[in-house]
Design an enzyme around this catalytic site. Structure first.
Site, PDB file in Angstrom:
ATOM      1  N   ASP B  13      17.030  -1.986 -34.444  1.00 15.52           N
ATOM      2  CA  ASP B  13      16.210  -2.574 -33.381  1.00 15.52           C
ATOM      3  C   ASP B  13      15.655  -1.438 -32.532  1.00 15.52           C
ATOM      4  O   ASP B  13      16.116  -0.309 -32.603  1.00 15.52           O
ATOM      5  CB  ASP B  13      17.094  -3.488 -32.517  1.00 15.52           C
ATOM      6  N   SER B  14      14.664  -1.768 -31.713  1.00 14.08           N
ATOM      7  CA  SER B  14      14.098  -0.775 -30.798  1.00 14.08           C
ATOM      8  C   SER B  14      15.080  -0.396 -29.693  1.00 14.08           C
ATOM      9  O   SER B  14      14.940   0.663 -29.089  1.00 14.08           O
ATOM     10  CB  SER B  14      12.818  -1.314 -30.178  1.00 14.08           C
ATOM     11  N   CYS B  76      14.615  -6.375 -34.945  1.00 12.75           N
ATOM     12  CA  CYS B  76      13.551  -6.296 -33.943  1.00 12.75           C
ATOM     13  C   CYS B  76      12.350  -7.117 -34.402  1.00 12.75           C
ATOM     14  O   CYS B  76      11.798  -6.887 -35.478  1.00 12.75           O
ATOM     15  CB  CYS B  76      13.155  -4.837 -33.769  1.00 12.75           C
ATOM     16  N   GLU B 156      17.369  -7.707 -19.001  1.00  8.48           N
ATOM     17  CA  GLU B 156      18.038  -6.416 -18.795  1.00  8.48           C
ATOM     18  C   GLU B 156      18.466  -6.228 -17.339  1.00  8.48           C
ATOM     19  O   GLU B 156      19.408  -5.496 -17.052  1.00  8.48           O
ATOM     20  CB  GLU B 156      17.146  -5.274 -19.282  1.00  8.48           C
ATOM     21  N   CYS B 188      12.304 -13.084 -29.969  1.00 11.49           N
ATOM     22  CA  CYS B 188      12.694 -11.782 -29.420  1.00 11.49           C
ATOM     23  C   CYS B 188      14.197 -11.809 -29.253  1.00 11.49           C
ATOM     24  O   CYS B 188      14.761 -12.802 -28.795  1.00 11.49           O
ATOM     25  CB  CYS B 188      12.011 -11.549 -28.069  1.00 11.49           C
ATOM     26  N   HIS B 190      16.113 -10.569 -27.194  1.00 11.33           N
ATOM     27  CA  HIS B 190      16.645 -10.716 -25.839  1.00 11.33           C
ATOM     28  C   HIS B 190      16.753 -12.183 -25.416  1.00 11.33           C
ATOM     29  O   HIS B 190      17.520 -12.513 -24.523  1.00 11.33           O
ATOM     30  CB  HIS B 190      15.744 -10.000 -24.824  1.00 11.33           C
TER      31      HIS B 190
END
Lengths: 270, 270
Positions: B13-14, B76, B156, B188, B190
């Site tokens: 993943d990034s 990702c 985040e 995504c 997240h």
């Protein structure tokens, strides 16, 4: 001295935010050539480690030194916070102007009650660089710092006057405002774009210190002092180097710069 | 076949977001060793150009191939959206599972009215990869996409249940919900962390497709089909490689992974 004075000013940042400093420089020093470097492939720096930020900054400085700049303006608060000494070492006798020193100087000039608030990215706040610099200039100052990591993405989303940004600002600024600060340093190059909203949220009770304007002023003073102001009064040259050109680069970049971006080139670092 | 089957699964993943996929893999395939790679020095990818994302992805894949993985999971969404074919070319006969294919498959299974919403980063949405994959599987589907660039920084920041995140979600989802979708793909890594909030904002009227779970399921199917499931039923080994370890890495990473991160190593790419 004049040959050196004709060289461009090098300005750099982790991304496009530093273009607010370029904009202020264009206004304050309209006869200076400027080379801008934005590390858009690795942006943002504000959430990364000190070691990584130093390694990236070294590459950028080496690039700008190869372009024979007469001064280096560290437009990125995060880089100024954790890598300024390293930039100075690399720059040798070329003057280096950092946004944090400039912002701290402006803050101590403005504050009457010596209670100063600072808002910035997490890395800048954690570095304690603003508090250290303000205390050096005004030992009895009380500095209240607040990391505002969401402001950068909110500005990049274009939500500069949006209920979400207002709510976020109210939350972030609550503690700082309870401390009765009379001055608030905008310790990130993205924040000038939400100045009207921050003025509103702070009820106009605090003076906002815009690091872009103060850095342009500091740069003018340093160049004048070293007799490095460009004697040629012709049309200046502006060049922009970035490590990535994403889809919305032009739109976002021009929002920061306040004019169109020409002479843009993508380069590879590291 | 068993020697190969004992090798680890490579997940990349990034940044840290892909740890939600690792977490789902640990639950679904508890006997598999996993090597995770997160490009935390250059995160996020979702706002960068296709060319840059491809160059970065190539470096990560080469790193993981050197570690002799038996399968590659592209956790990702942004990389899956713009670089999946390139990853497959580099991987040769090693199977590659992408979050987007897995998410699209799950969405067409779930949707009854064939009206499907997709939320993701700007680059993922602009790539049109979800819509393309959903249409391939369900030609009469109508796909409504919405870029939600603020969700990543909000997660985040830890604001997973916060008025600002709720207001942002209401704004982002307004148009998609007006289209009467019955399924919403969380495009995504997240986003699974704000699933409760998204359920609330959508009034429970849509089925949320969690790409972490669907990717773990797809990985299990692929490994079983190729007879590559690990025959050893001992305690699995987990290793984590990142390109930067910022201040809050452990906190944020463990929030995604749902357990503590050991065997973490920082490496330099490029």
């Amino acid at each position: 001295m004049t040959a050196k004075a004709r060289r461009p000013i090098g300005v750099f940042d982790s991304g496009v935010g530093g273009l607010t400093v370029v904009r202020a420089l264009m206004d304050r020093l309209p006869f200076e050539d400027i080379i801008y470097f934005g590390d858009t492939a690795r942006v943002p720096y504000g959430v990364k480690s000190v070691a990584t930020i130093r390694a990236f900054s070294r590459q950028i400085v080496e690039f700008l030194l190869q372009h024979e700049v007469k001064a280096l303006v560290v437009a990125c608060n995060t880089i100024s916070a954790v890598a300024l000494e390293q930039v100075r070492e690399l720059a040798g006798d070329i003057p280096v102007i950092g946004v944090i020193e400039a912002g701290a100087q402006a803050a101590v000039k403005v504050s009457k009650n010596h209670e100063i608030g600072v808002i910035a990215t997490s890395t800048t706040i954690n570095s304690n660089a603003y508090a250290r610099e303000i205390h050096r200039l005004m030992p009895d100052a009380r500095v209240y710092s607040q990391a505002c990591p969401l402001f950068v993405p909110l500005v990049e989303e274009g939500w500069v006057d949006h209920p979400v940004t207002r709510l976020t600002a109210e939350e972030y600024l609550k503690t700082v405002l309870e401390e009765h600060v009379d001055t608030l340093v905008l310790g990130c190059t993205h924040y000038p774009l939400i100045k009207p909203l921050l003025t509103e949220v702070t009820g106009g009770r605090v003076e906002l210190v815009d690091s872009a304007l103060t850095t342009a002023e500091a740069t003018a003073e340093v160049l004048a002092g070293l007799n490095l102001l460009n004697p040629q009064r012709g049309a200046p040259e502006y060049r922009y180097y970035v490590t990535d050109i994403p889809l919305k680069f032009q739109t976002i970049g021009e929002r920061f710069l306040g004019r169109s971006i020409r002479d843009l080139e993508m380069v590879k670092l590291g």
